[in-house]
Design an enzyme around this catalytic site. Structure first.
Site, PDB file in Angstrom:
ATOM      1  N   ARG A  39       0.957  -1.315  -0.017  1.00 17.78           N
ATOM      2  CA  ARG A  39      -0.107   0.056  -0.140  1.00 17.78           C
ATOM      3  C   ARG A  39       0.900   1.211  -0.050  1.00 17.78           C
ATOM      4  O   ARG A  39       2.090   1.536   0.889  1.00 17.78           O
ATOM      5  CB  ARG A  39      -0.894  -0.127   1.240  1.00 17.78           C
ATOM      6  CG  ARG A  39      -1.986   1.137   1.252  1.00 17.78           C
ATOM      7  CD  ARG A  39      -2.585   1.165   2.639  1.00 17.78           C
ATOM      8  NE  ARG A  39      -3.329  -0.162   3.096  1.00 17.78           N
ATOM      9  CZ  ARG A  39      -3.759  -0.366   4.237  1.00 17.78           C
ATOM     10  NH1 ARG A  39      -3.723   0.450   5.188  1.00 17.78           N
ATOM     11  NH2 ARG A  39      -4.380  -1.599   4.409  1.00 17.78           N
TER      12      ARG A  39
ATOM     13  N   SER B 153      -8.453  -0.289  -0.973  1.00 18.74           N
ATOM     14  CA  SER B 153      -9.531  -0.755   0.067  1.00 18.74           C
ATOM     15  C   SER B 153     -10.339   0.727   0.632  1.00 18.74           C
ATOM     16  O   SER B 153     -10.948   1.354  -0.441  1.00 18.74           O
ATOM     17  CB  SER B 153      -8.846  -1.583   0.865  1.00 18.74           C
ATOM     18  OG  SER B 153      -9.850  -2.052   1.772  1.00 18.74           O
ATOM     19  N   HIS B 154     -10.103   0.909   1.777  1.00 15.23           N
ATOM     20  CA  HIS B 154     -11.129   1.833   2.465  1.00 15.23           C
ATOM     21  C   HIS B 154     -10.134   3.004   2.752  1.00 15.23           C
ATOM     22  O   HIS B 154     -10.634   4.014   3.436  1.00 15.23           O
ATOM     23  CB  HIS B 154     -11.593   1.364   3.661  1.00 15.23           C
ATOM     24  CG  HIS B 154     -10.366   1.027   4.500  1.00 15.23           C
ATOM     25  ND1 HIS B 154      -9.756  -0.135   4.512  1.00 15.23           N
ATOM     26  CD2 HIS B 154      -9.737   1.809   5.516  1.00 15.23           C
ATOM     27  CE1 HIS B 154      -8.756  -0.376   5.359  1.00 15.23           C
ATOM     28  NE2 HIS B 154      -8.696   0.773   5.973  1.00 15.23           N
TER      29      HIS B 154
ATOM     30  N   LYS C 246      -3.514  -6.445  -3.328  1.00 10.71           N
ATOM     31  CA  LYS C 246      -3.804  -7.866  -2.311  1.00 10.71           C
ATOM     32  C   LYS C 246      -3.388  -8.849  -3.341  1.00 10.71           C
ATOM     33  O   LYS C 246      -3.799  -8.900  -4.464  1.00 10.71           O
ATOM     34  CB  LYS C 246      -5.136  -7.737  -2.030  1.00 10.71           C
ATOM     35  CG  LYS C 246      -5.461  -6.660  -0.891  1.00 10.71           C
ATOM     36  CD  LYS C 246      -6.858  -6.569  -0.523  1.00 10.71           C
ATOM     37  CE  LYS C 246      -7.200  -5.602   0.631  1.00 10.71           C
ATOM     38  NZ  LYS C 246      -8.480  -5.041   0.718  1.00 10.71           N
TER      39      LYS C 246
ATOM     40  N   ASP D 128     -17.124  -1.616   2.202  1.00 14.37           N
ATOM     41  CA  ASP D 128     -15.882  -0.794   2.201  1.00 14.37           C
ATOM     42  C   ASP D 128     -15.633  -0.612   0.356  1.00 14.37           C
ATOM     43  O   ASP D 128     -16.500  -1.320  -0.222  1.00 14.37           O
ATOM     44  CB  ASP D 128     -14.762  -1.336   2.814  1.00 14.37           C
ATOM     45  CG  ASP D 128     -14.049  -2.408   2.511  1.00 14.37           C
ATOM     46  OD1 ASP D 128     -14.416  -3.062   1.513  1.00 14.37           O
ATOM     47  OD2 ASP D 128     -13.022  -2.592   2.440  1.00 14.37           O
TER      48      ASP D 128
ATOM     49  N   ASP E 234     -13.831  -1.703  -1.555  1.00 12.43           N
ATOM     50  CA  ASP E 234     -13.450  -3.108  -2.671  1.00 12.43           C
ATOM     51  C   ASP E 234     -14.408  -4.258  -2.078  1.00 12.43           C
ATOM     52  O   ASP E 234     -14.116  -5.153  -2.702  1.00 12.43           O
ATOM     53  CB  ASP E 234     -12.166  -3.558  -2.938  1.00 12.43           C
ATOM     54  CG  ASP E 234     -11.212  -3.741  -1.141  1.00 12.43           C
ATOM     55  OD1 ASP E 234     -12.025  -3.441  -0.229  1.00 12.43           O
ATOM     56  OD2 ASP E 234     -10.476  -4.571  -1.197  1.00 12.43           O
TER      57      ASP E 234
ATOM     58  N   ASP F 193     -14.608  -6.269   0.429  1.00 17.18           N
ATOM     59  CA  ASP F 193     -14.374  -7.409   1.219  1.00 17.18           C
ATOM     60  C   ASP F 193     -14.567  -7.157   2.664  1.00 17.18           C
ATOM     61  O   ASP F 193     -14.514  -8.114   3.308  1.00 17.18           O
ATOM     62  CB  ASP F 193     -12.795  -7.796   0.880  1.00 17.18           C
ATOM     63  CG  ASP F 193     -11.855  -6.663   1.557  1.00 17.18           C
ATOM     64  OD1 ASP F 193     -12.332  -5.462   1.873  1.00 17.18           O
ATOM     65  OD2 ASP F 193     -10.815  -6.679   1.229  1.00 17.18           O
ATOM     66  N   ARG F 194     -15.360  -6.043   2.813  1.00 20.41           N
ATOM     67  CA  ARG F 194     -15.895  -5.827   4.274  1.00 20.41           C
ATOM     68  C   ARG F 194     -17.356  -5.365   4.383  1.00 20.41           C
ATOM     69  O   ARG F 194     -17.692  -4.526   3.295  1.00 20.41           O
ATOM     70  CB  ARG F 194     -14.962  -4.815   5.264  1.00 20.41           C
ATOM     71  CG  ARG F 194     -13.497  -5.510   5.415  1.00 20.41           C
ATOM     72  CD  ARG F 194     -12.716  -4.596   6.260  1.00 20.41           C
ATOM     73  NE  ARG F 194     -12.396  -3.292   5.960  1.00 20.41           N
ATOM     74  CZ  ARG F 194     -12.697  -2.004   6.471  1.00 20.41           C
ATOM     75  NH1 ARG F 194     -13.426  -2.286   7.576  1.00 20.41           N
ATOM     76  NH2 ARG F 194     -12.574  -0.883   6.096  1.00 20.41           N
TER      77      ARG F 194
ATOM     78  N   HIS G 277     -14.425  -8.113   8.177  1.00 26.28           N
ATOM     79  CA  HIS G 277     -13.937  -9.015   6.918  1.00 26.28           C
ATOM     80  C   HIS G 277     -14.598 -10.113   7.639  1.00 26.28           C
ATOM     81  O   HIS G 277     -14.410 -10.821   8.705  1.00 26.28           O
ATOM     82  CB  HIS G 277     -12.259  -9.291   7.256  1.00 26.28           C
ATOM     83  CG  HIS G 277     -11.713  -8.362   6.449  1.00 26.28           C
ATOM     84  ND1 HIS G 277     -11.494  -8.258   5.147  1.00 26.28           N
ATOM     85  CD2 HIS G 277     -10.862  -7.226   6.949  1.00 26.28           C
ATOM     86  CE1 HIS G 277     -10.722  -7.436   4.652  1.00 26.28           C
ATOM     87  NE2 HIS G 277     -10.304  -6.688   5.782  1.00 26.28           N
TER      88      HIS G 277
HETATM   89 ZN   LIG Z   1     -11.376  -3.662   1.528  1.00 30.97          ZN
END
Ligand SMILES: [Zn+2]
Length: 464
Positions: free
Chosen positions: A18, A106-107, A116, A240, A242, A244-245, A327
């Protein structure tokens, strides 16, 4: 010409790569990440890799550079384009590819981006990420003649998500995509689900003009809470950046946190897998672990960090795991990766069959929590301080005091509830949290945290 490449020291992290675009992360970095990761895939015997990207403005350029890097080591690259992170994981598993790479911030704020990765069925993290840095610094890349194809996996993915909807009563649902990468998938998904669906911020926009795409921050849920009331909806679901949450709101407008969702899902999952192990992180409420036991399951408390939970899940053959951050991983009927869209489909099924989401939530006893309090402690002191505190509370435990769990930091259970102190793996901060059955109990637990910090020469944060 040497291809050796050095990354900014802050970029290769515990769970992902990141950085800040143009400052610590560039397209040259992306090419080297493709080469370095690709080298590890090739040396492990892999031939095919999937790649996707989120809705950030910098994502298409990073993806194109990473594809160049992956091809330069001889891989066949399957490009799926713009979409949520779980669609990339799905592609790799569904098409039985050897690896996957997702470009996503992501967030994080709009000027951030990152990567990732997965190899085989496993998350790619920790020392594996550092290995990319070593390969790049040495210019020790594999070489070969790669190839690529572009596919459209969207309808296949949406069909798979919708296939596990098992509701019996039509619901009225509000969705908040937060302008994240799941927008198009969400539009297609709701067309395949019964009931009424209202979409907020489904346009994918990497500037995040409405609110930040992080459903663990209550102010980011204000829009959806308002809309749930206006629509008299059965529930609200947020993602979020992307997807994944997951975040959720019940029909009364109350936030249902990640650990509470895991408790709710446990009802279905343990009915299908009696006695199964269900995993949650050390920040999760005791009420979750108690609920799993009450439903006949084996609760397992594990280290915070989505890659760590995913790995433990595979090791223990667990059908469900999750953490406070949202997650949540279903291996029951699904692949065991964190897919907030899939989690949403399963939640709709549960609410449809069992009644209101508030009633499911209220099966858990009410407790008082502090939020997750994070405070800065020097990198050198953070782990040492936790070790000192651990030794102290263990001595107290041996003398007949509270019960101590040291799987990740120290989590101390007393008659009042529990408190936690742990060192972050990714930042120079300590994280504290407490949960109690009464306001007086919560004060006593907070005092225990402050007292232990003071004995190690660390001032507790003012708002604690
Ligand atoms: Zn995410």
């Amino acid at each position: 010409m040497t291809l050796a490449h050095n990354f900014h020291p802050t970029v290769l992290r515990e769970y992902d790569i990141r950085g800040i675009i143009g400052k610590t992360l560039t397209t040259d970095d992306a090419r080297a990440i493709g080469r370095g990761f690709g080298t590890m895939v090739v040396r492990g015997g892999g031939k095919k890799v999937a790649i996707g990207y989120d809705g950030r403005l910098s994502s298409p350029d990073l993806e194109a550079a990473a594809v160049e890097g992956l091809k330069s080591v001889g891989l066949h690259v399957v490009r799926i384009g713009l979409g949520p992170t779980p669609m990339l994981y799905f592609t790799a598993r569904h098409l039985k590819l050897d690896a996957g790479m997702m470009i996503t911030g992501s967030h994080n704020p709009p000027d951030y981006n990152g990567f990732k990765m997965m190899i085989g069925k496993a998350p790619f993290f920790g020392s594996q990420i550092l290995e990319i840095g070593k390969i790049a610094a040495a210019g020790d890349f594999a070489t070969g003649e790669g190839s690529e194809e572009t596919i459209d996996i969207q309808d296949t993915y949406v069909d798979r998500l919708a296939a596990d909807y098992d509701g019996t009563r039509d619901l009225n649902v509000v969705w908040d995509n937060g302008n994240g990468a799941a927008g198009e998938i969400l539009r297609r998904l709701v067309k395949k689900l019964p009931g009424k669906h209202t979409l907020l911020f489904d346009d994918i926009d990497g500037t995040f003009p409405n609110h930040h795409p992080d459903p663990t921050i209550p102010e980011n849920l204000e829009d959806i809470i308002h809309k749930v009331a206006e629509e008299k909806a059965d529930l609200g679901i947020a993602f979020d950046g992307d997807a994944d949450r997951i975040g959720a709101v019940d029909e009364k407008g109350r936030i249902v946190w990640g650990d509470q969702l895991v408790a709710i899902y446990s009802k279905d999952v343990l009915a299908a897998h009696p006695g199964a192990t269900i995993i949650a992180d050390v920040k999760a409420s005791q009420t979750l672990f108690d609920q799993i036991a009450k439903l006949g399951g084996k609760p397992l408390m594990w280290k915070t960090g989505h890659s760590l939970l995913k790995a433990k899940m595979a090791e223990t053959n667990s059908p469900l795991a999750g953490e406070m951050s949202g997650h949540i991983f279903f291996a029951d009927k699904y692949y065991g990766f964190d897919d907030a869209l899939y989690c949403a489909v399963r939640l709709l099924g549960l609410v449809s069959r069992h009644g209101e989401l508030s009633a499911l939530r209220d099966e858990l006893p009410d407790v008082l929590n502090t939020p997750e309090v994070r405070f800065q402690v020097s990198e050198e002191r953070k782990f040492a301080a936790v070790e000192e505190i651990k030794a102290r509370v263990k001595a107290e435990e041996a003398a007949g005091g509270a019960e101590v769990n040291d799987i990740d930091g120290v989590r101390v259970k007393t008659a009042d509830g529990w408190w936690l102190l742990r060192a972050s793996n990714t930042q120079d901060v300590l994280v504290a949290r407490a949960e109690a059955f009464s306001p007086e109990g919560l004060e006593r637990l907070k005092d225990a945290i402050k007292d232990n910090l003071a004995k190690s020469g660390i001032a507790a944060p003012a708002d604690f």
